[in-house]
Design a protein around this motif. Structure first.
Motif, short mmCIF file in Angstrom:
data_model
loop_
_atom_site.label_atom_id
_atom_site.label_comp_id
_atom_site.label_asym_id
_atom_site.label_seq_id
_atom_site.Cartn_x
_atom_site.Cartn_y
_atom_site.Cartn_z
N SER A 153 0.85 -1.19 0.00
CA SER A 153 0.00 0.00 0.00
C SER A 153 0.89 1.24 0.00
O SER A 153 1.31 1.73 1.05
CB SER A 153 -0.91 0.00 1.23
N ILE A 154 1.23 1.74 -1.20
CA ILE A 154 2.08 2.92 -1.30
C ILE A 154 1.31 4.06 -1.93
O ILE A 154 0.34 3.86 -2.66
CB ILE A 154 3.37 2.63 -2.12
N SER A 155 1.76 5.27 -1.67
CA SER A 155 1.14 6.47 -2.22
C SER A 155 2.22 7.49 -2.55
O SER A 155 3.37 7.36 -2.11
CB SER A 155 0.15 7.08 -1.22
N LEU A 156 1.85 8.49 -3.32
CA LEU A 156 2.82 9.54 -3.65
C LEU A 156 3.23 10.29 -2.39
O LEU A 156 4.38 10.71 -2.25
CB LEU A 156 2.21 10.51 -4.67
N ASN A 157 2.32 10.44 -1.45
CA ASN A 157 2.63 11.13 -0.20
C ASN A 157 3.66 10.36 0.61
O ASN A 157 4.62 10.94 1.14
CB ASN A 157 1.36 11.32 0.62
N SER A 158 3.51 9.04 0.68
CA SER A 158 4.48 8.23 1.43
C SER A 158 5.84 8.24 0.73
O SER A 158 6.89 8.24 1.39
CB SER A 158 3.98 6.79 1.58
N MET A 159 5.84 8.28 -0.60
CA MET A 159 7.10 8.35 -1.34
C MET A 159 7.78 9.69 -1.12
O MET A 159 9.01 9.76 -1.00
CB MET A 159 6.85 8.13 -2.83
N ALA A 160 6.99 10.77 -1.08
CA ALA A 160 7.56 12.10 -0.83
C ALA A 160 8.27 12.13 0.52
O ALA A 160 9.36 12.68 0.66
CB ALA A 160 6.45 13.16 -0.88
N ASN A 161 7.66 11.51 1.52
CA ASN A 161 8.28 11.44 2.84
C ASN A 161 9.56 10.60 2.81
O ASN A 161 10.56 10.94 3.44
CB ASN A 161 7.30 10.85 3.86
N THR A 162 9.52 9.51 2.05
CA THR A 162 10.68 8.62 1.96
C THR A 162 11.87 9.33 1.32
O THR A 162 13.01 9.20 1.78
CB THR A 162 10.33 7.37 1.13
N PHE A 163 11.62 10.10 0.26
CA PHE A 163 12.71 10.74 -0.48
C PHE A 163 13.00 12.16 -0.02
O PHE A 163 13.94 12.80 -0.51
CB PHE A 163 12.38 10.74 -1.98
N GLY A 164 12.21 12.67 0.92
CA GLY A 164 12.50 14.00 1.47
C GLY A 164 12.10 15.16 0.59
O GLY A 164 12.74 16.22 0.62
N TYR A 165 11.07 14.97 -0.24
CA TYR A 165 10.57 16.04 -1.10
C TYR A 165 9.12 16.35 -0.73
O TYR A 165 8.43 15.52 -0.10
CB TYR A 165 10.62 15.63 -2.58
N THR A 220 3.14 10.83 -17.15
CA THR A 220 1.87 10.31 -16.65
C THR A 220 1.84 10.54 -15.15
O THR A 220 2.85 10.87 -14.54
CB THR A 220 1.72 8.81 -16.98
N SER A 221 0.68 10.35 -14.55
CA SER A 221 0.57 10.57 -13.10
C SER A 221 1.10 9.37 -12.34
O SER A 221 1.21 8.26 -12.89
CB SER A 221 -0.89 10.81 -12.73
N PHE A 222 1.42 9.59 -11.07
CA PHE A 222 1.90 8.50 -10.23
C PHE A 222 0.87 7.39 -10.14
O PHE A 222 1.21 6.20 -10.24
CB PHE A 222 2.22 9.04 -8.82
N VAL A 223 -0.40 7.75 -9.97
CA VAL A 223 -1.46 6.75 -9.82
C VAL A 223 -1.59 5.91 -11.08
O VAL A 223 -1.68 4.66 -11.01
CB VAL A 223 -2.81 7.43 -9.49
N ASP A 224 -1.57 6.53 -12.25
CA ASP A 224 -1.69 5.78 -13.50
C ASP A 224 -0.48 4.87 -13.70
O ASP A 224 -0.61 3.73 -14.16
CB ASP A 224 -1.82 6.73 -14.69
N PHE A 225 0.70 5.38 -13.36
CA PHE A 225 1.92 4.57 -13.50
C PHE A 225 1.87 3.36 -12.56
O PHE A 225 2.19 2.24 -12.95
CB PHE A 225 3.14 5.43 -13.18
N LEU A 226 1.45 3.59 -11.32
CA LEU A 226 1.37 2.51 -10.34
C LEU A 226 0.37 1.44 -10.79
O LEU A 226 0.65 0.24 -10.71
CB LEU A 226 0.94 3.08 -8.98
N ASN A 227 -0.79 1.88 -11.28
CA ASN A 227 -1.79 0.92 -11.74
C ASN A 227 -1.30 0.13 -12.95
O ASN A 227 -1.54 -1.08 -13.05
CB ASN A 227 -3.10 1.64 -12.08
N GLU A 228 -0.58 0.79 -13.86
CA GLU A 228 -0.06 0.08 -15.03
C GLU A 228 0.97 -0.96 -14.61
O GLU A 228 1.00 -2.07 -15.15
CB GLU A 228 0.54 1.07 -16.02
N THR A 229 1.81 -0.61 -13.64
CA THR A 229 2.79 -1.57 -13.13
C THR A 229 2.11 -2.77 -12.50
O THR A 229 2.48 -3.93 -12.74
CB THR A 229 3.71 -0.89 -12.10
#
Length: 260
Positions: free
Chosen positions: A167-179, A194-203
């Motif tokens: 269960s990952i999100s762009l917000n959790s990734m931002a915290n992980t990478f410090g942005y 493309t958006s993070f959500v679309d990329f994640l769903n395609e993966t």
């Protein structure tokens, strides 16, 4: 706009090209280019490499690259998943090749060409040939630290690759990478197109296709293994991306297998 090519998991395939020109793109696989005849230019992360007849070039996963043929070229290309060379994949994390262009001896070239560019080779021969290939490559070049911006893109895409089943999100990734969330969202859209959500769903859906083709797991199991919390979201995204239901996709794969 940068093109993201969604490659399947556990993949190796090859094809031939003539006078290839292809815009900037990236994917999770390695890409081996062998120039059979002519010349071409391959641009990797804003560095330009000139390839002549008989030369090889290796593009690493998630490196932004494009191909230009100014006169004429005939080339063979082999795309293979990092899953085929896990030891080498670990060696190159957050690195680039100082010079990805290399040569092979006649014996090595013949062996690798017969295996990697043949439809009849088996999996063990393919993996052995790939390790021979990267071993020859590393004798002719060294690893260098990836540039800052490509490194961030590489880190983001690698993180998604390693955690898309969770269960990952762009917000959790931002915290992980410090942005900040807004910076990372804009950076992702601009660099990946493309958006993070679309990329994640395609993966996730591409991984689902792999599981549907290679296992007998039911739809609920596959949805969970791909990172979806419920079958409804899984089915909705599958139809949106593949234009068919998971069951229809599996039935098609089975039909293709028996028609071979």
């Amino acid at each position: 706009m940068l093109i993201y090519e969604a490659q399947h998991f556990d993949l190796i395939r090859h094809f031939e090209t003539t006078d290839l020109n292809f815009p900037s793109h990236l994917h999770r696989c390695f890409e081996l280019v062998f120039v059979v005849d002519g010349e071409m230019e391959v641009i990797i992360s804003q560095r330009c490499f000139h390839l002549k007849t008989g030369q090889f070039l290796l593009i690493l996963p998630y490196e932004i690259h494009s191909v230009i043929t100014n006169s004429q070229s005939r080339a063979k290309i082999c795309i293979f998943s990092p899953d085929y060379v896990p030891t080498f994949q670990k060696m190159i994390e957050k690195s680039s090749l100082e010079n990805p262009v290399f040569n092979l001896s006649l014996e090595a070239k013949t062996l690798i060409s017969n295996v990697l560019f043949s439809v009849n080779s088996n999996l063990l021969d393919q993996k052995a040939s790939l390790y021979l290939l990267v071993s020859e490559l590393m004798r002719q070049t060294t690893l260098i630290k990836a540039q800052k911006e490509p490194e961030l893109l590489h880190s983001i895409l690698t993180y998604i690759q390693d955690h898309f089943t969770e269960s990952i999100s762009l917000n959790s990734m931002a915290n992980t990478f410090g942005y900040s969330y807004h910076y990372l969202s804009k950076y992702f859209n601009v660099n990946v197109g493309t958006s993070f959500v679309d990329f994640l769903n395609e993966t996730r859906i591409n991984y689902a296709c792999y599981l549907l083709s290679t296992t007998e797991k039911n739809m609920t199991e596959i949805a969970y293994l791909c990172g979806y919390e419920n079958i409804r979201s899984f089915n909705r995204n599958f139809v949106k991306i593949k234009l068919c239901t998971p069951k229809e996709y599996r039935d098609t794969q089975i039909s293709m297998f028996f028609d071979m």
